[in-house]
Scaffold this active site. Sequence first.
Site, PDB file in Angstrom:
ATOM      1  N   THR A   1      -1.196   5.886  -1.848  1.00  0.00           N
ATOM      2  CA  THR A   1      -1.390   6.445  -3.021  1.00  0.00           C
ATOM      3  C   THR A   1      -2.945   6.971  -3.077  1.00  0.00           C
ATOM      4  OG1 THR A   1      -1.730   4.285  -4.243  1.00  0.00           O
ATOM      5  CG2 THR A   1       0.685   5.453  -4.103  1.00  0.00           C
ATOM      6  N   ASP A   2      -3.686   6.159  -2.671  1.00  0.00           N
ATOM      7  CA  ASP A   2      -5.168   6.496  -3.028  1.00  0.00           C
ATOM      8  C   ASP A   2      -5.554   7.924  -2.953  1.00  0.00           C
ATOM      9  OD1 ASP A   2      -5.323   3.785  -3.342  1.00  0.00           O
ATOM     10  OD2 ASP A   2      -6.683   3.600  -2.005  1.00  0.00           O
TER      11      ASP A   2
ATOM     12  N   LYS B   1      -4.121  10.275  -9.415  1.00  0.00           N
ATOM     13  CA  LYS B   1      -3.652   8.946  -9.755  1.00  0.00           C
ATOM     14  C   LYS B   1      -4.721   8.273 -10.717  1.00  0.00           C
ATOM     15  CE  LYS B   1      -3.744   4.515  -7.189  1.00  0.00           C
ATOM     16  NZ  LYS B   1      -3.660   3.678  -5.903  1.00  0.00           N
TER      17      LYS B   1
HETATM   18  N1  GLU Z   1      -5.595   2.112   0.172  1.00  0.00           N
HETATM   19  C1  GLU Z   1      -3.962   2.462   0.491  1.00  0.00           C
HETATM   20  C2  GLU Z   1      -3.574   3.718   0.649  1.00  0.00           C
HETATM   21  O1  GLU Z   1      -3.819   4.527  -0.161  1.00  0.00           O
HETATM   22  C3  GLU Z   1      -3.270   1.470  -0.688  1.00  0.00           C
HETATM   23  C4  GLU Z   1      -1.880   1.424  -0.081  1.00  0.00           C
HETATM   24  C5  GLU Z   1      -0.916   2.451  -1.032  1.00  0.00           C
HETATM   25  O2  GLU Z   1      -1.220   2.731  -2.063  1.00  0.00           O
HETATM   26  O3  GLU Z   1      -0.144   3.051  -0.313  1.00  0.00           O
HETATM   27  O4  GLU Z   1      -3.174   3.834   1.743  1.00  0.00           O
END
Ligand code: GLU
Length: 433
Positions: free
Chosen positions: A176-177, A255
């Site tokens: 999600t980042d 986000k």
């Molecule tokens: N930092 C990770 C990413 O964005 C967090 C896990 C997630 O949000 O899926 O991949």
Amino acid sequence: MPRKKEIEEKLKTVNADIGDIIRIIRNDEQHEGVLMPHHEFSDDDIITIKLKTGYNIGIAVDKKTEILLVQKQKTTEKQTKRIPYDQKKPTISIVGTGGTIACYIDYRTGAVHPASSAEELAFSVPEIFDLCNVKSQVAYQMLSENIEVSHWQALAEIIAKELNNGAAGVVIPHGTDTLGYTAAALSFLLKNLSGPVVLVGAQRSSDRPSSDAAQNLIAAATVAATSDIGEVVVVMHGEISDTFSTIHRGTKVRKFHTSRRDAFQTVNDLPLGKVENGAITLHAPYRKKTTGPVTTDTNMEEDVAILYFYPGMKPKDIPEKKGIVLAGTGLGHVSTKLLPRVTKLIKDGTVIIMTSQCLFGRVNMRVYSAGRDLIKVGVLSGEDMLPETAYVKLMWVLAHAKNKQDIEQLMMTNIAGETAERTKSNAFLQQNN
Ligand code: GLU
């Protein structure tokens, strides 16, 4: 870190493998549960077991700790199932890139693993098979903060191939980042979409009771399989409970929260629509899917940066680059002390785009003299674009424009729904009210 050899030996002696039920006796405490895989972030003396309650606990094991094998694992039916195929249903393609959403639950242990095959990914949410057939592949297994321009480019090629090979739509599970960046980038790299390209993530992993992974994936599959959208979109929880999922345009989404399930919101526009109880409602204008073929246009100039202005920023803090997106204050300002540096950089060929750290609202550099001075020296307005969207757009534009005039014209042209002449005044944190 890897587990101590003595502990591995202890487990071996009692013939305990991952997925078996074991009992750990330490001093006068006893714990029984399913032996979980050793996590690289765990200390070297820890054994993790899943208790009957579903909770995982880590137990420090020393020389005196006793380990007993209670029961060898049973193979479940789910592991041996094949992906079903129904020729009456549309086929979607799931292209995994990593992140929490791309992990699946190991039915033996309940542990979350990165999916490394089509079957694993698809079986993480078997409800999808009621809707459509699933073809799936793992493009990457990455935390999204490690994704780079080359990954966007390769992903665009995979998506185009899947759609041109007959997929009704493509679902991209993604961390999600930086999901918003990838969504924006793909919006510029893919042309003439013959089906929806749906990015989806999860804020909570699928082993947690509050996981958003299943609802998000099912909603994303619904959009990919049954909608007539011909754009890159993001589908995520619409509010904190499991009521509906929101469909966001890929160039307008960000986000906004580190952990809430409804972290994603559309900025400076209304979301395209929602998925509720399996039904899609589209309430904003969108680009319809074409009959194809999908093409890619993936050249990007990588020497571009986003710079967040802060009080006290020094001229030397602005580097020499082919392109810079400034996230200025308010309507689009930076300190007047930076003006000579900005002027010199533009004279030397750097393209500078002004966006706002306010996020909501449009840049307007004509209101105050500080803004007018920036316009005078050639800073371009990012209008109502998110800084990250302006960043990927500038990378794309710099790789396509022939001269300064071209750059200016392309930056002002709406290419992928990233900018509109008028910003809807009700498009301000609407989604959570
Ligand atoms: N930092 C990770 C990413 O964005 C967090 C896990 C997630 O949000 O899926 O991949």
